[in-house]
Structure formats: C-alpha cells, structure tokens
Scaffold this motif. Structure first.
Motif, PDB file in Angstrom:
ATOM      1  N   GLU A 147       0.844  -1.214   0.000  1.00 42.68           N
ATOM      2  CA  GLU A 147       0.000   0.000   0.000  1.00 42.68           C
ATOM      3  C   GLU A 147       0.872   1.254   0.000  1.00 42.68           C
ATOM      4  O   GLU A 147       0.399   2.358  -0.250  1.00 42.68           O
ATOM      5  CB  GLU A 147      -0.905  -0.003   1.228  1.00 42.68           C
ATOM      6  CG  GLU A 147      -2.069  -0.942   1.032  1.00 42.68           C
ATOM      7  CD  GLU A 147      -2.945  -1.082   2.239  1.00 42.68           C
ATOM      8  OE1 GLU A 147      -2.718  -0.377   3.250  1.00 42.68           O
ATOM      9  OE2 GLU A 147      -3.846  -1.927   2.163  1.00 42.68           O
ATOM     10  N   ILE A 148       2.131   1.081   0.320  1.00 45.17           N
ATOM     11  CA  ILE A 148       3.066   2.223   0.286  1.00 45.17           C
ATOM     12  C   ILE A 148       3.301   2.563  -1.183  1.00 45.17           C
ATOM     13  O   ILE A 148       3.639   1.666  -1.977  1.00 45.17           O
ATOM     14  CB  ILE A 148       4.391   1.869   0.999  1.00 45.17           C
ATOM     15  CG1 ILE A 148       4.116   1.573   2.477  1.00 45.17           C
ATOM     16  CG2 ILE A 148       5.418   2.983   0.847  1.00 45.17           C
ATOM     17  CD1 ILE A 148       5.296   1.049   3.263  1.00 45.17           C
ATOM     18  N   PRO A 149       3.101   3.834  -1.578  1.00 47.68           N
ATOM     19  CA  PRO A 149       3.248   4.177  -2.999  1.00 47.68           C
ATOM     20  C   PRO A 149       4.582   3.717  -3.551  1.00 47.68           C
ATOM     21  O   PRO A 149       5.640   4.002  -2.966  1.00 47.68           O
ATOM     22  CB  PRO A 149       3.125   5.705  -3.004  1.00 47.68           C
ATOM     23  CG  PRO A 149       2.351   6.027  -1.764  1.00 47.68           C
ATOM     24  CD  PRO A 149       2.725   4.973  -0.757  1.00 47.68           C
ATOM     25  N   ASN A 150       4.526   2.974  -4.648  1.00 46.59           N
ATOM     26  CA  ASN A 150       5.763   2.400  -5.203  1.00 46.59           C
ATOM     27  C   ASN A 150       5.677   2.298  -6.713  1.00 46.59           C
ATOM     28  O   ASN A 150       4.593   2.300  -7.285  1.00 46.59           O
ATOM     29  CB  ASN A 150       6.024   1.019  -4.604  1.00 46.59           C
ATOM     30  CG  ASN A 150       5.027  -0.023  -5.091  1.00 46.59           C
ATOM     31  OD1 ASN A 150       5.178  -0.610  -6.159  1.00 46.59           O
ATOM     32  ND2 ASN A 150       3.973  -0.237  -4.310  1.00 46.59           N
ATOM     33  N   GLU A 151       6.831   2.229  -7.338  1.00 52.74           N
ATOM     34  CA  GLU A 151       6.884   1.964  -8.769  1.00 52.74           C
ATOM     35  C   GLU A 151       7.686   0.681  -8.935  1.00 52.74           C
ATOM     36  O   GLU A 151       8.861   0.623  -8.525  1.00 52.74           O
ATOM     37  CB  GLU A 151       7.564   3.131  -9.493  1.00 52.74           C
ATOM     38  CG  GLU A 151       7.460   2.994 -10.995  1.00 52.74           C
ATOM     39  CD  GLU A 151       8.100   4.182 -11.708  1.00 52.74           C
ATOM     40  OE1 GLU A 151       8.217   5.279 -11.112  1.00 52.74           O
ATOM     41  OE2 GLU A 151       8.510   3.975 -12.862  1.00 52.74           O
ATOM     42  N   ASN A 152       7.074  -0.326  -9.460  1.00 55.26           N
ATOM     43  CA  ASN A 152       7.699  -1.652  -9.584  1.00 55.26           C
ATOM     44  C   ASN A 152       8.319  -2.094  -8.262  1.00 55.26           C
ATOM     45  O   ASN A 152       9.411  -2.681  -8.234  1.00 55.26           O
ATOM     46  CB  ASN A 152       8.761  -1.654 -10.688  1.00 55.26           C
ATOM     47  CG  ASN A 152       8.165  -1.364 -12.048  1.00 55.26           C
ATOM     48  OD1 ASN A 152       7.021  -1.695 -12.286  1.00 55.26           O
ATOM     49  ND2 ASN A 152       8.941  -0.745 -12.920  1.00 55.26           N
ATOM     50  N   GLY A 153       7.670  -1.763  -7.175  1.00 54.86           N
ATOM     51  CA  GLY A 153       8.108  -2.230  -5.856  1.00 54.86           C
ATOM     52  C   GLY A 153       9.019  -1.275  -5.101  1.00 54.86           C
ATOM     53  O   GLY A 153       9.263  -1.449  -3.913  1.00 54.86           O
ATOM     54  N   MET A 154       9.561  -0.251  -5.794  1.00 58.39           N
ATOM     55  CA  MET A 154      10.494   0.685  -5.137  1.00 58.39           C
ATOM     56  C   MET A 154       9.701   1.847  -4.533  1.00 58.39           C
ATOM     57  O   MET A 154       8.873   2.451  -5.221  1.00 58.39           O
ATOM     58  CB  MET A 154      11.518   1.265  -6.124  1.00 58.39           C
ATOM     59  CG  MET A 154      12.157   0.262  -7.049  1.00 58.39           C
ATOM     60  SD  MET A 154      13.084  -0.991  -6.157  1.00 58.39           S
ATOM     61  CE  MET A 154      13.045  -2.330  -7.358  1.00 58.39           C
ATOM     62  N   ARG A 155      10.030   2.197  -3.283  1.00 57.85           N
ATOM     63  CA  ARG A 155       9.312   3.306  -2.618  1.00 57.85           C
ATOM     64  C   ARG A 155       9.498   4.596  -3.396  1.00 57.85           C
ATOM     65  O   ARG A 155      10.628   5.031  -3.635  1.00 57.85           O
ATOM     66  CB  ARG A 155       9.895   3.524  -1.209  1.00 57.85           C
ATOM     67  CG  ARG A 155       9.526   2.511  -0.197  1.00 57.85           C
ATOM     68  CD  ARG A 155      10.087   2.935   1.145  1.00 57.85           C
ATOM     69  NE  ARG A 155       9.299   4.001   1.709  1.00 57.85           N
ATOM     70  CZ  ARG A 155       8.760   3.981   2.926  1.00 57.85           C
ATOM     71  NH1 ARG A 155       8.938   2.940   3.705  1.00 57.85           N
ATOM     72  NH2 ARG A 155       8.065   4.996   3.368  1.00 57.85           N
ATOM     73  N   LYS A 156       8.373   5.226  -3.740  1.00 56.41           N
ATOM     74  CA  LYS A 156       8.466   6.465  -4.526  1.00 56.41           C
ATOM     75  C   LYS A 156       9.068   7.609  -3.715  1.00 56.41           C
ATOM     76  O   LYS A 156       9.826   8.422  -4.237  1.00 56.41           O
ATOM     77  CB  LYS A 156       7.071   6.885  -5.007  1.00 56.41           C
ATOM     78  CG  LYS A 156       6.549   6.063  -6.155  1.00 56.41           C
ATOM     79  CD  LYS A 156       5.247   6.661  -6.661  1.00 56.41           C
ATOM     80  CE  LYS A 156       4.811   5.956  -7.923  1.00 56.41           C
ATOM     81  NZ  LYS A 156       3.520   6.407  -8.411  1.00 56.41           N
TER      82      LYS A 156
END
Ligand code: AHR
Length: 490
Positions: free
Chosen positions: A42-51
């Motif tokens: 649920e933590i905003p991420n792009e392909n799993g990486m924390r934005k």
C-alpha cells in the motif's frame, strides 16, 4: 579571524561524483521496507520501489549504489534472486539477525532501483562462498548482449537488454566475514576470480579488489604488490566508532566529549587515506588504481528495542559533522579516492533516510550530501586555510575545515565546516583570480544532538545562508557553531 585562500586558476584533480556514493546491503530494513516494498504494497511504489525514497535520492543526485553487501555479499548466490518471485529460493541471513531472506529483491530489482534513481551500479560478487563459475556467469547474465545461456536466461526473466554494470568487486572483507583469508591468499584468489570477469558489453567493467580494514597497511602493500596490475580499484573500510567495538556509545544522549572524540576519529580517515595512498604510489605512481572507500560512517550501539542484527541507529547533527568533514577529506584526496560509499543508505548505520511503515524522514547526514552535491564532477581547487585556533573543548579539531572546487561554468563551490559547539567562526575568503559578483549560500546547523523524528521530521534541514559580505577579492562569512555551509561564488 580565519583566512581561506583559494587559487581559482590552480586545479588539483577531478572530483568524481562517485565520492558521494552510497551502500545498500541486505541488512535489517535497508532493502526490505526501506527501499523495496513490493508491487502489492500500500506504500506508494513503482515496480516495488518506494516512490518517496527514490525521489529523495534523486534530489541529492545519488551517483552510485553498492549492493548486495557487505558481509551478505559473500553468502549471496545470485541465481537465487532471479525468476518468478514465488519460486525464488529462501535463505537465512546469518550475518544480520538470522532472518529469512526471500530473495524477492535480486539482480533485476537492483538495476530497476538504480534506473529509477538515475545512478550508476556497483555490484559486489561472492568470493567467500561462491565459485569462479558462479561469478563469471553473473557477469555474463548482467552484461552479455548476444545469444548465450546466461543472456538468454536474463531475457526469459524479462530483461531483453543487458544491464548497465559499471563497478564489480570480488569479495568483501576477505580478512573477516568474507572468508578469513590472509592478504597473500586473497591476492591469489583475486587474480584468479578477476580473470573470469569478462568484458562482454561496450562499457568496461571496473574491477575492484577487496581492501584493508582501517590501518592494515600490510593488506594494501600485499594486494598492490601481487595483484595491483589486475585491478582498477582497491577498497578501504573505516568506521567511526566513538568508544570501542564492545561499547560503541549511543547515537543520541552523548556528551560534548563524545562529540569531540567522534569527530576526531572521523578525521582519522585523512591519515589512513594518506598512508594507504603512499603505499599505492610505490606500485602505481601514475595513480591508475583508485582507492575506493566503499564502507565508511558512524557505527553506534543499536537503538534499544530494535533487533541487534539490524544495526538501526538515529542520526544527529554529530553525524552530519562526520559526513561533512569526511566528504571534504575525500575531495582533497580526489587524485586517488575516486569512489566512496557511506554505510548505509536507509535504516542502517549512518543512514540518509529512516522509514517506519509508510513514513519517511531525512536525516541530518542527508542534508550534508545535498549541500555537497555541487562538487560532483568539478575540479578541486588549490586552497589553504590559516586558522585562528580552535575553541576550548574541541581543541584537537580544526576551528574550520573546507574543500573548494570549480565547476564547468566557472562557479567556485566552497564547503565550510565549523565543528565547534560554542564559538562562531569568521572566515575571510580570498578568491584569487575571481572578483565575486554573486554568492549563494546554504547551511545546515543545530545543536550537536539535534535530529529528526517521525513526530518532528523537520527539526533539522538545510536553509539559506546569508551571513556573508562580498569583498573586492572574496567574501567574509560568519559560521555558526556546529554548521556546514555551501557557498556558490561567481
Ligand atoms: O556495513 C555493515 C557491515 O560492516 C558490512 O556488512 C561489512 O562489510 C562491515 O563489516
């Protein structure tokens, strides 16, 4: 009054951006939770990486990231970290807390992270418990463009293109967690392993031999003598521990004496670099081999209530001072020191960023890197400080410390540190060859133990610095106690 004389037409070497590199290990919450949360988080991420974390790292122009360890590197088998995540082999992270490593962050994820950050890549191979073939195949997997068993496997796993591997190290701390080897034995192993790190891609892989701990000059001598011509870089590890390894001292709640002791120990890296470089000069007078300080920073007792194997510590203005003094020293040694990686990026040791679930905070050390990034890829300038004498209590530290560089547009960048805890320091800066017309300053300052918390994340941050007057041949700056200042002078 202190005087800083800068000869703006005399350059002393190129400051590689990689001096401001970082280290990320499969240790505690550095990778998992800190950098990588997975696609379904649920933590905003792009392909799993924390934005949020990636953005913060882009903002300090993070130049290069070292991975996967550390001690972890010599137990890491890269084939366990590729392919469908559900079927990746799990392992025990024996060095760091005995937790189960599910290998969901592997080679593809590392290169994805570096792509998002926009930084170069530094991969540390396994000599301690790996094989020559395993290492050879990893390099083939990462860098071979054509048809080959490993390149085909990479393509099957979703990456048609080869990965941009820039730096590759053979082993980590082989004198300790990386295999308990002697310098002589490791020099032989290094020669053998590096032979099979083939050059497949267009970009030459920069080969790094695992170097000494602190003042182990015999290690450097042996490696340079027996394997110097097979390496592009030789590493050095040095941690700033306020007391001793059994009782390191705590990250917060320290005394002024602890503060001074910590800074003195941090500045010891100047002597270490000087002496290791002198040995390297004997075997490599042309300075072809870089000294790579690929682990440095403060190491305190772990924070109470946290897993002792996770090396989580808070980060105060004292750490900011350690970072600033060290980065100035690295700049001054840029003829030999061409990369340094502070340990570690997130949630471990002297971190830039701390996270707690979805929350993130930037540490005082982060803001030092923000002030220093103006030096990246500049030319070091000839500069001399005439100091008044330090304040009582921090007598062993210089009253002011600095490094100065010039960028490609002719702007002079000065990073000044006042490590004192009480006294303001006045610095008259003479910029020989430049009559300044425009100066912009930024500063980080606070009490020695000021730090950011999740409840109060903005207690420490950089701010405009305006306490200077421009003169005909320079400027006069007033540095508050416990401060780091960056001046851009045109
Ligand atoms: O950074 C933590 C550990 O310190 C690394 O894994 C190891 O290389 C060093 O001893």
């Amino acid at each position: 009054m202190n005087k800083l004389i800068i000869n703006t037409s005399v350059t002393k070497g190129h400051i590689s951006k990689d001096i401001q590199g970082q280290f990320s290990e499969h240790l505690g919450r550095c990778i998992y939770g800190g950098l990588y949360v997975g696609e379904n988080s649920e933590i905003p991420n792009e392909n799993g990486m924390r934005k949020d974390v990636v953005k913060a790292l882009r903002d300090i122009q993070l130049p290069v990231l070292r991975w996967p360890g550390g001690c972890f590197a010599d137990e890491y088998h890269w084939q366990d970290g590729i392919g469908p995540k559900e079927t990746r082999k799990k392992m025990v992270n024996t060095h760091w807390g005995g937790v189960t490593e599910d290998n969901s962050f592997g080679t593809h994820e590392f290169f994805e992270l570096c792509k998002q950050i926009g930084c170069d890549t530094y991969v540390n191979g396994n000599v301690g418990s790996g094989t020559v073939r395993e290492m050879n195949e990893w390099v083939e997997y990462m860098t071979f463009e054509g048809l080959s068993p490993m390149a085909n496997l990479r393509k099957e796993n979703g990456s048609e293109d080869a990965f941009p591997l820039k730096y590759f190290a053979m082993g980590n701390e082989p004198w300790g967690c990386g295999g308990n080897m002697t310098a002589e034995y490791y020099a032989g192993e290094y020669r053998k392993y590096q032979t099979y790190v083939r050059q497949y891609g267009k970009q030459k892989v920069f080969k790094i031999a695992a170097g000494a701990s602190a003042d182990d000059y015999h290690w450097t001598e042996t490696l340079m003598k027996n394997a110097g011509k097979f390496m592009d870089g030789l590493s050095l590890h040095y941690y700033t521990v306020p007391h001793d390894w059994q009782h390191k001292g705590s990250a917060l709640g320290f005394t002024a004496e602890d503060y001074t002791e910590t800074l003195k120990k941090a500045m010891h890296i100047d002597e270490l670099i000087t002496r290791h470089s002198a040995i390297m000069d004997q075997y490599d007078p042309e300075k072809k081999v870089a000294l790579i300080v690929d682990e440095w920073g403060t190491w305190y007792d772990v924070e109470e209530g946290t897993n002792p194997g996770f090396l989580y510590q808070q980060n105060s203005m004292r750490d900011a001072m350690v970072a600033a003094l060290s980065l100035n020293i690295f700049n001054k040694h840029c003829d030999r020191v061409r990369m340094a990686n502070i340990a570690q990026l997130v949630n471990v040791l002297q971190a830039m960023i701390l996270t707690e679930g979805p929350r993130m905070l930037l540490t005082p050390s982060y803001f030092v890197f923000k002030l220093f990034c103006a030096h990246q890829e500049n030319e070091l300038l000839d500069s001399h400080l005439l100091i008044d004498g330090a304040e009582a209590g921090v007598a062993e530290l210089a009253a002011v410390q600095e490094s100065s560089s010039i960028d490609s547009e002719g702007t002079v960048h000065i990073t000044l540190v006042n490590p004192g805890l009480k006294d303001i320091q006045l610095v008259t800066v003479e910029t020989n060859g430049l009559h300044p017309s425009h100066v912009v300053g930024r500063m980080l300052t606070g009490a020695m133990d000021d730090h950011n918390t999740f409840g109060d994340p903005d207690q420490v941050s950089d701010q405009p610095f305006v306490s200077f007057t421009i003169t005909t041949n320079g400027l006069i700056a007033t540095l508050p106690p416990c401060s780091v200042v960056h001046l851009a002078v045109k």
